[in-house]
Design an enzyme around this catalytic site. Structure first.
Site, PDB file in Angstrom:
ATOM      1  N   CYS A 104      55.065  19.677 -13.856  1.00 38.11           N
ATOM      2  CA  CYS A 104      56.257  19.235 -13.130  1.00 38.11           C
ATOM      3  C   CYS A 104      56.343  19.985 -11.806  1.00 38.11           C
ATOM      4  O   CYS A 104      55.526  20.876 -11.515  1.00 38.11           O
ATOM      5  CB  CYS A 104      57.523  19.453 -13.953  1.00 38.11           C
ATOM      6  SG  CYS A 104      57.831  21.175 -14.368  1.00 38.11           S
ATOM      7  N   ASP A 109      58.636   8.643  28.720  1.00 36.13           N
ATOM      8  CA  ASP A 109      58.005   8.961  29.991  1.00 36.13           C
ATOM      9  C   ASP A 109      57.500   7.636  30.573  1.00 36.13           C
ATOM     10  O   ASP A 109      57.426   6.634  29.860  1.00 36.13           O
ATOM     11  CB  ASP A 109      56.846   9.934  29.750  1.00 36.13           C
ATOM     12  CG  ASP A 109      56.104  10.276  31.034  1.00 36.13           C
ATOM     13  OD1 ASP A 109      56.765  10.445  32.067  1.00 36.13           O
ATOM     14  OD2 ASP A 109      54.864  10.344  30.986  1.00 36.13           O
ATOM     15  N   ASP A 135      54.670  16.668  29.251  1.00 34.02           N
ATOM     16  CA  ASP A 135      55.982  16.511  28.633  1.00 34.02           C
ATOM     17  C   ASP A 135      56.172  17.444  27.437  1.00 34.02           C
ATOM     18  O   ASP A 135      57.087  17.235  26.630  1.00 34.02           O
ATOM     19  CB  ASP A 135      56.170  15.061  28.177  1.00 34.02           C
ATOM     20  CG  ASP A 135      56.128  14.099  29.348  1.00 34.02           C
ATOM     21  OD1 ASP A 135      56.853  14.327  30.317  1.00 34.02           O
ATOM     22  OD2 ASP A 135      55.361  13.130  29.286  1.00 34.02           O
TER      23      ASP A 135
END
Length: 747
Positions: free
Chosen positions: A24, A433, A636
């Site tokens: 689990c 951009d 950027d």
């Protein structure tokens, strides 16, 4: 990633293990915590659906064997050089080997229940008498409990040893209580009732649930890892005039590789000889075959539809683009979303809480509700314990995220971490951009106006100052100079200033090429005719740069860059998704507005330096917007980092894999609304899973506590709840495959 592909950086290594024995998500958390405490381990991520553990380690402080030993002390087995799919297949095979005998041995115990059920006397008379014999039941139950169920005891022991609790603890305590009580009743001839079928059926049901869950995880692996099947194991290499078939990991850079009709290309490289049609759909998302001729680039994993090619190898084995993409996808799959982290925290205290609630149920029945009826009290307490299911909660998010990241990757969308998928779903504003994002990014010189000297002099100076730049405008200038036969002189002291331009020295004079901002900084004056010419160019959508020598502007260069054909459709699709498009560019307002108008964008921010874009993102976020920034991944970078989600446009196939939270490998704008649509559907699927898991526990635990559920029913429901969550997650893969792209409105 295998041990051969571990990334070695000085004394830092990235290692990946395949884990066996995890039952689990609590098991995965224990491995993660244990490895993270080791000296020399800087970062750890463990994925239960993938059954993998990844760690970044300092090799001089911790050894590979020490990490394997640490995992072994937790009760799990760690291996390397094995794919998650192979590991899951092995786990499923081992689970089946336990499940089949458990079913066969449990059937007689279930039949034995008939003798104790009113209204089934006729059926009971048809059964052989030995089935109801207490010692036969004890023998069968003992084999199941202590033989087939032994791994549950081992898992529970290791969990308790680590002061933790998981599904194994619940199963062991619940089934052991029923088995030991029945065992005592048989040996002391108490005459029943016996609860051997409870312990046996619960163990069998849990094994069945884990088998179905593992099978579903295998299916999710197939859905998420489309790249594994694209890796060719062998290549035909020509060395010293002889052709030999060798494994791809032995191919070297510069080797000559031959690929024939319908064969998969095994390496990255360039075509030396031949013409062919190549199917790049699995890598680029484009369905049409691409024509390849000498000089063209090829990538591993693509297929030769027709023809024969001679290839010069540039990358092979683990260095190919395909493998780097696959590793990025796996990195994203093993990461955790914010939601998943919160669920894991809840699951951590869920099991101890349920053990406490089970004890309270036992005492309430035995002391208050039915004083002295400890047998009934024990059955109610066991039912509560077995009904509790942290596994369903733990599986609610990871499998859905694995499937979603794989589906995104098949569309050329590489997500760096699971948090990005979560954030993409909530995006309401996207900032683009201009150059290379909304436009093709392949500008050409469209106008050349000289102020005093000849146009060749203007272009010569511009080419000299941009001689070493890789900016698209610089490339366009050099191409224009070459076409006109200009010999580009070598300038000195070259500097490049983002948002301004470039400067240098040529034959003792300072030269520069830049925008109006640089022109004003230099104090250069521009004549009326030049001003009018620049205005006309910008109003038509052209970008204008000024060629400067000393303090004098000697000419104007105009650049045209066509808008991407898909840009208007993409902007419209984003609006349908209730996402507000904004353009932010360093270009002047006139060309920016011209491109924006063609794309359908109303909000335009022009003449912006990189830091201005970053401030814009921060301002929009302060106003409450959820921002995605789309840029080229380099100029950027500040804005990409500041946004909730930074989306880097890849530069061809060698995309900016290190920039932004999301990379569009092939600069397909269509991928943006597709990614948002996939993320939203994925988050919806996760919420469905969490709602089901939460509702299951809220409803079934009270029913178990008041005695309306027999323990074997509660245990079976616990096992099947996890399967239900996984099955719903698998449905996500089908939905994404069928309609995610159409949901973005780009077809």
């Amino acid at each position: 990633m295998t041990v051969d592909s571990n990334i070695i950086m000085g004394e830092i290594a990235e290692l990946e293990f395949q884990l066996q024995g995890m039952h689990c998500t609590a098991c995965a958390s224990r491995v993660e915590k244990s490895l993270s405490r080791m000296d020399g381990v800087s970062e750890v991520a463990v994925s239960f659906p993938l059954r993998t553990a990844w760690a970044q380690v300092e090799t001089d402080k911790v050894s590979l064997q020490a990490m394997k030993d640490a995992i072994a002390r937790l009760g799990f087995t760690a291996t390397m050089n094995q794919s998650p799919y192979t590991s899951l297949q092995r786990e499923r095979k081992l689970m089946l080997m336990r499940l089949l005998p458990a079913i066969l041995l449990s059937l007689p115990l279930l039949a034995g229940m008939v003798h104790h059920m009113a209204g089934l006397s006729r059926l009971a008379a048809m059964l052989p008498s030995w089935i109801a014999d207490p010692y036969v039941q004890l023998t069968l139950a003992t084999v199941i409990q202590l033989g087939i169920g032994l791994p549950f005891y081992i898992g529970a022991y290791h969990a308790i040893k680590q002061r933790s609790a998981n599904m194994d603890v619940l199963v062991v305590i619940g089934t052991s209580a029923a088995y030991l009580y029945s065992h005592y009743a048989v040996l002391h001839s108490l005459g029943g009732p016996y609860y051997f079928e409870t312990s046996a059926v619960v163990i069998t049901a849990v094994l069945l649930g884990k088998y179905l869950e593992t099978t579903a995880s295998l299916r999710s692996q197939v859905q998420s890892d489309g790249f594994g099947s694209l890796q060719s194991s062998y290549a035909t290499v020509e060395r010293a005039g002889e052709k030999n078939r060798i494994r791809t990991e032995y191919v070297r850079t510069g080797d000559t590789v031959w690929v024939g009709d319908k064969e998969m290309i095994p390496v990255d490289g360039t075509v030396l000889q031949g013409d062919a049609l190549v199917n790049e759909s699995m890598l680029t998302g484009e369905s049409r075959a691409v024509h390849k001729s000498p000089g063209d680039c090829l990538w591993a994993g693509t297929t030769l539809d027709s023809g024969r090619l001679k290839i010069r190898t540039t990358s092979a084995g683990h260095a190919t683009l395909l493998n780097r993409i696959r590793e990025q996808v796996m990195e994203g799959q093993r990461s955790k979303s914010t939601l998943q982290g919160q669920v894991d925290a809840v699951a951590g205290w869920f099991v101890p809480m349920m053990l406490g609630f089970s004890a309270i149920t036992f005492l309430l029945w035995g002391l208050l509700l039915q004083p002295g009826e400890w047998s009934h009290a024990m059955m109610c307490a066991i039912a509560v314990m077995l009904a509790a299911c942290p596994c369903a909660l733990g599986l609610a998010a990871p499998i859905s995220l694995v499937i979603a990241s794989g589906r995104l990757a098949k569309s050329g969308i590489i997500v760096k971490d699971a948090v990005a998928i979560e954030r993409l779903a909530g995006i309401d504003t996207i900032v683009f951009d201009k150059t290379g994002t909304l436009t093709e990014g392949r500008p050409s010189v469209s106008a050349l106006d000289a102020c005093e000297e000849g146009s060749m002099s203007v272009l010569r100076i511009a080419a000299a100052v941009e001689a070493k730049s890789e900016h698209p405008l610089a490339v366009a200038i050099r191409e224009a100079a070459m076409k006109k036969g200009i010999v580009i002189p070598e300038a000195e002291s070259l500097t490049y200033r983002p948002g301004y331009g470039a400067e240098g020295m040529l034959q003792g004079e300072r030269i520069a090429l830049g925008n109006m901002r640089l022109l004003k900084e230099k104090g250069s004056k521009l004549g009326k005719e030049a001003q009018l010419s620049a205005q006309l160019l910008e109003s038509s959508g052209a970008t204008v740069l000024y060629s400067i020598r000393g303090e004098e502007c000697i000419g104007i260069i105009g650049f045209s860059d066509s808008i991407r054909a898909e840009a208007p459709r993409v902007v419209e699709a984003l609006k349908k998704l209730s996402v507000r498009p904004v353009m932010a560019t360093g270009d002047n307002i006139a060309p920016a507005e011209a491109i924006a108008a063609n794309a359908g964008i109303v909000e335009v921010r022009a003449s912006m330096l990189p830091e201005h874009k970053q401030r814009l993102i921060e301002q929009l976020r302060r106003e409450g917007a959820k921002i995605a920034m789309v840029g080229d991944g380099w100029n950027d970078a500040p804005a990409l980092a500041a946004a909730d989600v930074g989306i880097a446009m890849g530069s061809g196939t060698e995309g900016a894999l290190g920039a932004g939270h999301v990379t569009l490998m092939f600069s397909r704008l269509q991928s943006i609304p597709e990614a948002i649509a996939i993320s939203r559907r994925t988050l919806g699927n996760i919420r469905q899973n969490l709602l089901f898991a939460f509702t299951y526990n809220v409803l079934i635990i009270p029913f178990a506590a008041i005695g309306w559920l027999a323990p074997w029913m509660a245990g079976t429901a616990m096992a099947l709840s996890s399967v239900s969550v996984v099955a719903n997650a698998l449905l996500l893969g089908r939905r994404l495959h069928v309609d995610s792209y159409e949901a973005a409105g780009c077809r």
